[in-house]
Design a protein around this motif. Structure first.
Motif, PDB file in Angstrom:
ATOM      1  N   SER A  50       8.070   4.223  11.607  1.00 30.01           N
ATOM      2  CA  SER A  50       7.702   5.279  10.681  1.00 30.01           C
ATOM      3  C   SER A  50       6.822   6.298  11.389  1.00 30.01           C
ATOM      4  O   SER A  50       6.343   6.077  12.499  1.00 30.01           O
ATOM      5  CB  SER A  50       6.937   4.696   9.496  1.00 30.01           C
ATOM      6  N   ARG A  51       6.649   7.387  10.717  1.00 30.08           N
ATOM      7  CA  ARG A  51       5.763   8.425  11.244  1.00 30.08           C
ATOM      8  C   ARG A  51       4.365   7.855  11.423  1.00 30.08           C
ATOM      9  O   ARG A  51       3.683   8.106  12.420  1.00 30.08           O
ATOM     10  CB  ARG A  51       5.732   9.589  10.253  1.00 30.08           C
ATOM     11  N   ASN A  52       3.935   7.065  10.456  1.00 29.55           N
ATOM     12  CA  ASN A  52       2.613   6.458  10.546  1.00 29.55           C
ATOM     13  C   ASN A  52       2.503   5.538  11.746  1.00 29.55           C
ATOM     14  O   ASN A  52       1.472   5.496  12.415  1.00 29.55           O
ATOM     15  CB  ASN A  52       2.320   5.655   9.279  1.00 29.55           C
ATOM     16  N   ALA A  53       3.544   4.819  12.001  1.00 29.29           N
ATOM     17  CA  ALA A  53       3.526   3.907  13.138  1.00 29.29           C
ATOM     18  C   ALA A  53       3.332   4.690  14.429  1.00 29.29           C
ATOM     19  O   ALA A  53       2.572   4.286  15.304  1.00 29.29           O
ATOM     20  CB  ALA A  53       4.826   3.115  13.193  1.00 29.29           C
ATOM     21  N   VAL A  54       4.019   5.811  14.503  1.00 31.45           N
ATOM     22  CA  VAL A  54       3.904   6.638  15.703  1.00 31.45           C
ATOM     23  C   VAL A  54       2.487   7.151  15.867  1.00 31.45           C
ATOM     24  O   VAL A  54       1.899   7.075  16.951  1.00 31.45           O
ATOM     25  CB  VAL A  54       4.886   7.827  15.627  1.00 31.45           C
ATOM     26  N   ILE A  55       1.936   7.655  14.781  1.00 29.99           N
ATOM     27  CA  ILE A  55       0.579   8.188  14.857  1.00 29.99           C
ATOM     28  C   ILE A  55      -0.402   7.076  15.208  1.00 29.99           C
ATOM     29  O   ILE A  55      -1.274   7.235  16.071  1.00 29.99           O
ATOM     30  CB  ILE A  55       0.187   8.844  13.518  1.00 29.99           C
ATOM     31  N   GLY A  56      -0.244   5.959  14.539  1.00 26.38           N
ATOM     32  CA  GLY A  56      -1.132   4.838  14.811  1.00 26.38           C
ATOM     33  C   GLY A  56      -1.074   4.427  16.270  1.00 26.38           C
ATOM     34  O   GLY A  56      -2.094   4.234  16.916  1.00 26.38           O
ATOM     35  N   LYS A  57       0.151   4.326  16.776  1.00 31.09           N
ATOM     36  CA  LYS A  57       0.308   3.914  18.160  1.00 31.09           C
ATOM     37  C   LYS A  57      -0.274   4.946  19.108  1.00 31.09           C
ATOM     38  O   LYS A  57      -0.941   4.605  20.086  1.00 31.09           O
ATOM     39  CB  LYS A  57       1.799   3.700  18.462  1.00 31.09           C
ATOM     40  N   ALA A  58      -0.020   6.197  18.792  1.00 34.22           N
ATOM     41  CA  ALA A  58      -0.519   7.270  19.652  1.00 34.22           C
ATOM     42  C   ALA A  58      -2.032   7.190  19.771  1.00 34.22           C
ATOM     43  O   ALA A  58      -2.598   7.355  20.849  1.00 34.22           O
ATOM     44  CB  ALA A  58      -0.100   8.628  19.096  1.00 34.22           C
ATOM     45  N   HIS A  59      -2.670   6.913  18.668  1.00 27.85           N
ATOM     46  CA  HIS A  59      -4.122   6.845  18.710  1.00 27.85           C
ATOM     47  C   HIS A  59      -4.588   5.617  19.473  1.00 27.85           C
ATOM     48  O   HIS A  59      -5.551   5.672  20.224  1.00 27.85           O
ATOM     49  CB  HIS A  59      -4.675   6.830  17.289  1.00 27.85           C
ATOM     50  N   ARG A  60      -3.882   4.536  19.261  1.00 14.84           N
ATOM     51  CA  ARG A  60      -4.268   3.316  19.960  1.00 14.84           C
ATOM     52  C   ARG A  60      -4.104   3.495  21.464  1.00 14.84           C
ATOM     53  O   ARG A  60      -4.829   2.906  22.262  1.00 14.84           O
ATOM     54  CB  ARG A  60      -3.404   2.155  19.470  1.00 14.84           C
ATOM     55  N   LEU A  61      -3.118   4.295  21.829  1.00 11.77           N
ATOM     56  CA  LEU A  61      -2.872   4.531  23.251  1.00 11.77           C
ATOM     57  C   LEU A  61      -3.907   5.483  23.834  1.00 11.77           C
ATOM     58  O   LEU A  61      -3.966   5.674  25.033  1.00 11.77           O
ATOM     59  CB  LEU A  61      -1.475   5.135  23.449  1.00 11.77           C
ATOM     60  N   GLY A  62      -4.655   6.090  22.962  1.00 12.61           N
ATOM     61  CA  GLY A  62      -5.634   7.031  23.468  1.00 12.61           C
ATOM     62  C   GLY A  62      -5.109   8.451  23.504  1.00 12.61           C
ATOM     63  O   GLY A  62      -5.854   9.375  23.793  1.00 12.61           O
ATOM     64  N   LEU A  63      -3.827   8.618  23.209  1.00 10.69           N
ATOM     65  CA  LEU A  63      -3.317   9.974  23.062  1.00 10.69           C
ATOM     66  C   LEU A  63      -4.042  10.553  21.872  1.00 10.69           C
ATOM     67  O   LEU A  63      -4.238   9.883  20.884  1.00 10.69           O
ATOM     68  CB  LEU A  63      -1.820   9.975  22.777  1.00 10.69           C
ATOM     69  N   GLN A  64      -4.452  11.754  21.968  1.00  8.86           N
ATOM     70  CA  GLN A  64      -5.128  12.301  20.805  1.00  8.86           C
ATOM     71  C   GLN A  64      -5.123  13.801  20.868  1.00  8.86           C
ATOM     72  O   GLN A  64      -4.281  14.380  21.515  1.00  8.86           O
ATOM     73  CB  GLN A  64      -6.540  11.768  20.702  1.00  8.86           C
ATOM     74  N   SER A  65      -6.041  14.367  20.153  1.00 11.58           N
ATOM     75  CA  SER A  65      -6.075  15.806  20.029  1.00 11.58           C
ATOM     76  C   SER A  65      -4.805  16.284  19.367  1.00 11.58           C
ATOM     77  O   SER A  65      -4.145  15.520  18.666  1.00 11.58           O
ATOM     78  CB  SER A  65      -6.225  16.460  21.402  1.00 11.58           C
ATOM     79  N   ARG A  66      -4.444  17.472  19.667  1.00  8.00           N
ATOM     80  CA  ARG A  66      -3.374  18.150  18.963  1.00  8.00           C
ATOM     81  C   ARG A  66      -3.933  18.626  17.639  1.00  8.00           C
ATOM     82  O   ARG A  66      -4.555  17.866  16.913  1.00  8.00           O
ATOM     83  CB  ARG A  66      -2.184  17.219  18.663  1.00  8.00           C
ATOM     84  N   PRO A  67      -3.697  19.890  17.327  1.00  7.04           N
ATOM     85  CA  PRO A  67      -4.242  20.470  16.108  1.00  7.04           C
ATOM     86  C   PRO A  67      -3.849  19.657  14.887  1.00  7.04           C
ATOM     87  O   PRO A  67      -2.680  19.474  14.610  1.00  7.04           O
ATOM     88  CB  PRO A  67      -3.607  21.856  16.056  1.00  7.04           C
ATOM     89  N   SER A  68      -4.851  19.189  14.217  1.00  4.94           N
ATOM     90  CA  SER A  68      -4.587  18.468  12.976  1.00  4.94           C
ATOM     91  C   SER A  68      -5.004  19.342  11.817  1.00  4.94           C
ATOM     92  O   SER A  68      -6.027  19.994  11.868  1.00  4.94           O
ATOM     93  CB  SER A  68      -5.392  17.183  12.964  1.00  4.94           C
ATOM     94  N   PRO A  69      -4.173  19.366  10.798  1.00  7.51           N
ATOM     95  CA  PRO A  69      -4.499  20.218   9.651  1.00  7.51           C
ATOM     96  C   PRO A  69      -5.786  19.811   8.975  1.00  7.51           C
ATOM     97  O   PRO A  69      -6.434  20.604   8.330  1.00  7.51           O
ATOM     98  CB  PRO A  69      -3.304  20.011   8.727  1.00  7.51           C
ATOM     99  N   VAL A  70      -6.142  18.570   9.092  1.00  4.91           N
ATOM    100  CA  VAL A  70      -7.279  18.082   8.325  1.00  4.91           C
ATOM    101  C   VAL A  70      -8.422  17.686   9.236  1.00  4.91           C
ATOM    102  O   VAL A  70      -9.041  16.669   9.095  1.00  4.91           O
ATOM    103  CB  VAL A  70      -6.861  16.901   7.470  1.00  4.91           C
ATOM    104  N   LYS A  71      -8.659  18.493  10.236  1.00  4.24           N
ATOM    105  CA  LYS A  71      -9.712  18.090  11.150  1.00  4.24           C
ATOM    106  C   LYS A  71     -10.610  19.228  11.603  1.00  4.24           C
ATOM    107  O   LYS A  71     -11.318  19.102  12.579  1.00  4.24           O
ATOM    108  CB  LYS A  71      -9.093  17.440  12.381  1.00  4.24           C
ATOM    109  N   ALA A  72     -10.581  20.316  10.887  1.00  6.29           N
ATOM    110  CA  ALA A  72     -11.355  21.479  11.326  1.00  6.29           C
ATOM    111  C   ALA A  72     -12.836  21.171  11.383  1.00  6.29           C
ATOM    112  O   ALA A  72     -13.610  21.908  11.957  1.00  6.29           O
ATOM    113  CB  ALA A  72     -11.123  22.647  10.370  1.00  6.29           C
ATOM    114  N   ASN A  73     -13.241  20.077  10.779  1.00  8.84           N
ATOM    115  CA  ASN A  73     -14.661  19.740  10.705  1.00  8.84           C
ATOM    116  C   ASN A  73     -14.933  18.475  11.487  1.00  8.84           C
ATOM    117  O   ASN A  73     -14.161  17.531  11.465  1.00  8.84           O
ATOM    118  CB  ASN A  73     -15.030  19.556   9.233  1.00  8.84           C
ATOM    119  N   GLU A  74     -16.050  18.451  12.159  1.00  5.38           N
ATOM    120  CA  GLU A  74     -16.434  17.229  12.853  1.00  5.38           C
ATOM    121  C   GLU A  74     -17.176  16.298  11.918  1.00  5.38           C
ATOM    122  O   GLU A  74     -17.757  16.730  10.932  1.00  5.38           O
ATOM    123  CB  GLU A  74     -17.332  17.559  14.039  1.00  5.38           C
TER     124      GLU A  74
END
Length: 231
Positions: free
Chosen positions: A32-56
């Motif tokens: 699923s899309r969620n699986a991909v995102i989850g895996k990407a984060h676990r792998l340390g891949l990150q960043s990329r403009p997220s619509p819901v992250k303009a704030n720290e």
DNA sequence: CCCTGATTCGC
DNA sequence: GCGAATCAGG
């Protein structure tokens, strides 16, 4: 499906190339899309403009809403004051559009003294069906062919333009094939699906025939794929 | 509505 | 580690 080394490599490659999680998900298949995102984060891949992250998140300001039903008496946390300074504008990675067939400039080839082609940062070759041709690792860009003497609009767009390709398919796009796979203009129906089915209403009528009693004379069976192949 | 990525948390 | 559920912005 499990995350084999190969699939992880594919994930990395596509993620870095800017494909969306959804695209990566159904490109890989079985996740699923969620699986991909989850895996990407676990792998340390990150960043990329997220619509819901303009704030720290300074500490733990935004209440992430309890996953379990709130234990009754619960005070709605007041929204933290937004920071006065907004982050710099999120910049899209300067990669070419991943799936879209290159849109040729209509009259581009007309000029005889056209300026030299701007070097493309990345080259994605597109197969006959519109799919991306990329190796598993995909780190290496395909070797570009020798530069042509004259610039000509990309070929596929003329025939394929506005056609629904494999990459255009989603949960709600009719997947009824039009033409034959491998042929230059092969595409899919592309209509809105009949909800709950992989095809639009019209093609559902073709795909799903009422079960007739045994021995009943069968009506002329509409053949899928536009009929038998003639060669 | 559709989409996007981020995050949480039970498994 | 995995990914569904949920959140939140466009």
């Amino acid at each position: 499906m499990s995350w084999t080394d190969e699939r992880i490599d594919q994930l990395k490659g596509m993620w870095e190339r800017g494909l969306t999680a959804s695209q990566i998900a159904d490109e890989l298949g079985g996740v699923s899309r969620n699986a991909v995102i989850g895996k990407a984060h676990r792998l340390g891949l990150q960043s990329r403009p997220s619509p819901v992250k303009a704030n720290e998140t300074p500490k733990k300001a935004t209440a992430p809403a309890p996953r379990k039903p709130a234990p009754a008496a619960d005070v709605e946390a007041p929204r933290a004051a937004a920071p006065a300074v907004s982050a710099p504008a999120p910049v899209r990675a300067p990669v070419a559009a991943p799936a879209a067939p290159a849109a040729p400039a209509p009259a581009a080839a007309a000029a005889t003294d056209a300026p030299p082609p701007p070097p493309q940062p990345r080259i994605i070759s597109v197969g006959p069906g519109g799919f991306l041709r990329q190796g598993p690792g995909d780190q290496q860009a395909p070797i570009p062919p020798a530069p042509p003497r004259r610039l000509v609009p990309a070929k596929p767009s003329a025939e394929i333009a506005d056609k629904t390709t494999l990459l255009d398919l989603t949960e709600r796009i009719c997947k009824w094939p039009m033409g034959h796979p491998g042929e230059p203009d092969f595409h899919f129906c592309g209509e809105q699906v009949n909800p709950g089915f992989p095809y639009c209403v019209e093609h559902c009528g073709r795909a799903y025939q009422a079960q007739l009693p045994r021995g009943t004379r069968r009506p002329p069976p509409p053949l899928p794929f536009g009929g038998p192949r003639v060669r």
